[in-house]
Design an enzyme around this catalytic site. Structure first.
Site, PDB file in Angstrom:
ATOM      1  N   ASP A  11      -7.244 -47.486 -33.796  1.00  0.00           N
ATOM      2  CA  ASP A  11      -7.602 -46.950 -32.525  1.00  0.00           C
ATOM      3  C   ASP A  11      -6.260 -46.507 -31.761  1.00  0.00           C
ATOM      4  O   ASP A  11      -5.882 -47.506 -30.988  1.00  0.00           O
ATOM      5  CB  ASP A  11      -8.579 -48.028 -31.821  1.00  0.00           C
ATOM      6  CG  ASP A  11      -9.224 -47.610 -30.736  1.00  0.00           C
ATOM      7  OD1 ASP A  11      -9.873 -46.513 -30.759  1.00  0.00           O
ATOM      8  OD2 ASP A  11      -9.419 -48.556 -29.860  1.00  0.00           O
ATOM      9  N   CYS A  33     -10.122 -42.355 -27.557  1.00  0.00           N
ATOM     10  CA  CYS A  33     -11.145 -41.959 -26.709  1.00  0.00           C
ATOM     11  C   CYS A  33     -10.668 -40.902 -25.605  1.00  0.00           C
ATOM     12  O   CYS A  33     -10.261 -41.163 -24.324  1.00  0.00           O
ATOM     13  CB  CYS A  33     -11.136 -43.216 -25.809  1.00  0.00           C
ATOM     14  SG  CYS A  33      -9.829 -44.109 -25.039  1.00  0.00           S
TER      15      CYS A  33
END
EC number: 2.1.1.-
Length: 511
Positions: A180, A233
């Site tokens: 991530d 993101c």
């Protein structure tokens, strides 16, 4: 518009999205979506739906995830403090679902803090296999370790290391790796206005340097046939499709596993990459995926599933792994002390482990004290191997020699401390137990003030008949305190009072 978006970001998205741009911008005029993810280490989804104090709507891409009404404040309920659910942005639940984790897997969460995705991984492992969860920022590992403990994870190792150091210790060991990646955070502008104000300093260019390096090192950590999920993101194609294109160019043994049919995901956009002739495998990038805030109920996310189809390698760290079921607490007594104490830069003030004890007598004493406690107070065999750091005792899913030289925050499940030969159970031992694992337990009602009073550390009046005992046991000793049946901490009953053992650093602080 509530969010002040950077002008350069707006212009880029206008150019990329074309006719979708107006719908994309309109999403910023809506409130963020709130999600919770059920912790199936403690409770089933079906049972949580039955007892939930909130209105729930399923999140399409996560079978354990639910939307809750905006403003419902799920952090202000005893169930949150009992670890029954994790509060998580709905889009952030998607990457772990793409890993395809099975019980017994060896999983690395490389950029893990504050730990939401690690707790999601742990729930899928269901106590088997091993989770190594890491963050390079020492301060952030405090929240990471606490979340691992709150959510009852028994088979995790928490590190504070650089990726290259982990690769030296675990060459080609993990069959699942989650990245991530640190990114420019464009998908979080609606949720966190600070991300928008910091966008130019935390630039796309700076992030791509880190992302490229992390991906390169991750390929050294993966076992043959294993899978990497890379996620961000952010919307920038330089951090997403182009980053994957570069990785495929330099790692020909990898392929993109298409996300076709995955709920919520739109295809990747290879046409957004400049100089496409540099990337012969560019057609694979359509198999990556994006979650768009104007198409789903959530924020922005990008994900790519990368599978290594390379040949077997000569040496893997798995040959040095201790299976989690090989030894249990008490079986270790008298058999340890082979290795010298190794240098661990483990932030003594942060975690308290200090150096691993290297004397056979120290670890034998700890193992015997733990075994005596377990025999008298618990009804389960503790998994893993007993490891001692200073006076702190852990059950580790790994051979501890594998952690030599690394900055270790938690070498395993922190079960307690030993002083003068006496074992005192830790709070994380309690949070990872189930109501029937303890010889004595006390049930508190989550709908009554007594649950919050316990979580605030107060002493409670309590009738003796509320202490539930295994046949033949007395009321004297540690009792597992459960809120509506779910383990939340320790206490001791004496003379009509419940002495509270809930630690100060964990207590409910809200009014």
């Amino acid at each position: 518009m509530a969010v002040q978006l950077p002008a350069l970001f707006v212009e880029r998205m206008r150019r990329l999205l074309g006719t979708e741009f107006a719908a994309f911008m309109a999403a910023y005029d809506t409130v963020p979506h709130t999600g919770i993810r059920v912790n199936t280490l403690k409770i089933s989804v079906e049972e949580f739906v039955r007892i939930s104090p909130f209105e729930l709507r399923p999140i399409p891409w996560c079978p354990t995830g639910f939307y809750v009404p905006y403003g419902s404040k799920p952090g202000l309920h005893p169930y949150y403090h009992a670890g029954l659910y994790y509060i998580q942005e709905p889009s952030a639940m998607a990457p772990v679902e793409l890993l395809g984790i099975q019980p017994g897997d060896r999983v690395l969460d490389l950029c893990a803090a504050p730990g939401g995705k690690s707790t999601q991984i742990a729930a899928k492992l269901q106590g088997s296999g091993v989770l190594v969860t890491n963050d390079i920022h020492a301060e952030r590992t405090k929240a990471l370790a606490k979340n691992i403990e709150l959510y009852g994870v028994r088979n995790a190792v928490v590190l504070n290391e650089s990726p290259d150091r982990i690769a030296e210790a675990f060459p080609h060991y993990f069959n699942k790796v989650l990245i991530d990646a640190p990114c420019s955070g464009e998908g979080m502008f609606r949720k966190d206005e600070n991300m928008a104000s910091q966008w130019e300093t935390h630039s796309v260019e700076k992030c791509t340097v880190m992302q490229r390096d992390i991906l390169r090192i991750a390929s050294r950590l993966l076992a043959p046939g294993g899978v990497i999920v890379y996620s961000t993101c952010t919307f920038a194609p330089e951090e997403n499709e182009e980053m994957i294109a570069e990785f495929l160019n330099t790692n020909p043994g990898f392929r993109v596993v298409p996300l076709t049919g995955r709920p919520g995901f739109s295809p990747g956009r290879p046409e957004w990459i400049p100089s496409q002739e540099r990337y012969p495998d560019i057609e694979q990038l359509a198999g990556t995926g994006r979650l768009w805030p104007h198409r789903i109920e959530g924020e922005g996310h990008f994900a790519a599933v990368l599978q290594w189809e390379g040949d077997a390698v000569e040496e893997t760290a798995s040959a040095r792994t201790l299976p989690i079921s090989e030894r249990s607490a008490g079986e270790e007594a008298g058999t340890r002390g082979r290795a010298k104490a190794q240098r661990h830069k483990s932030g003594r003030g942060q975690t308290g482990e200090g150096r691993r004890s290297g004397k056979a007598g120290t670890e034998q004493t700890a193992a015997e004290a733990l075994a005596a406690f377990a025999a008298g107070q618990l009804k389960l065999q503790l998994p893993g191997r007993t490891v001692v750091y200073g006076d702190r005792v852990y059950q580790s899913p790994l051979n501890p020699d594998m952690l030599n030289g690394l900055k270790v925050v938690r070498p395993g499940w922190f079960v307690g401390t030993v002083k003068n030969g006496r074992f005192a159970p830790s709070h994380p031992l309690a949070t990872a137990l189930h109501r029937n694992d303890a010889v004595r337990s006390i049930m508190l009602d989550g709908s009554r003030p007594e649950a919050v009073r316990y979580l605030k550390g107060e002493t409670l009046p309590l009738e003796e008949d509320r202490v539930m005992l295994t046949e033949g046991a007395s009321t004297k000793g540690y009792a597992l305190i459960c809120i509506d049946g779910y383990a939340s901490g320790w206490g001791k009953w004496q003379d009509g009072m419940l002495k509270n053992e809930y630690p100060a650093g964990w207590r409910w602080t809200s009014v």
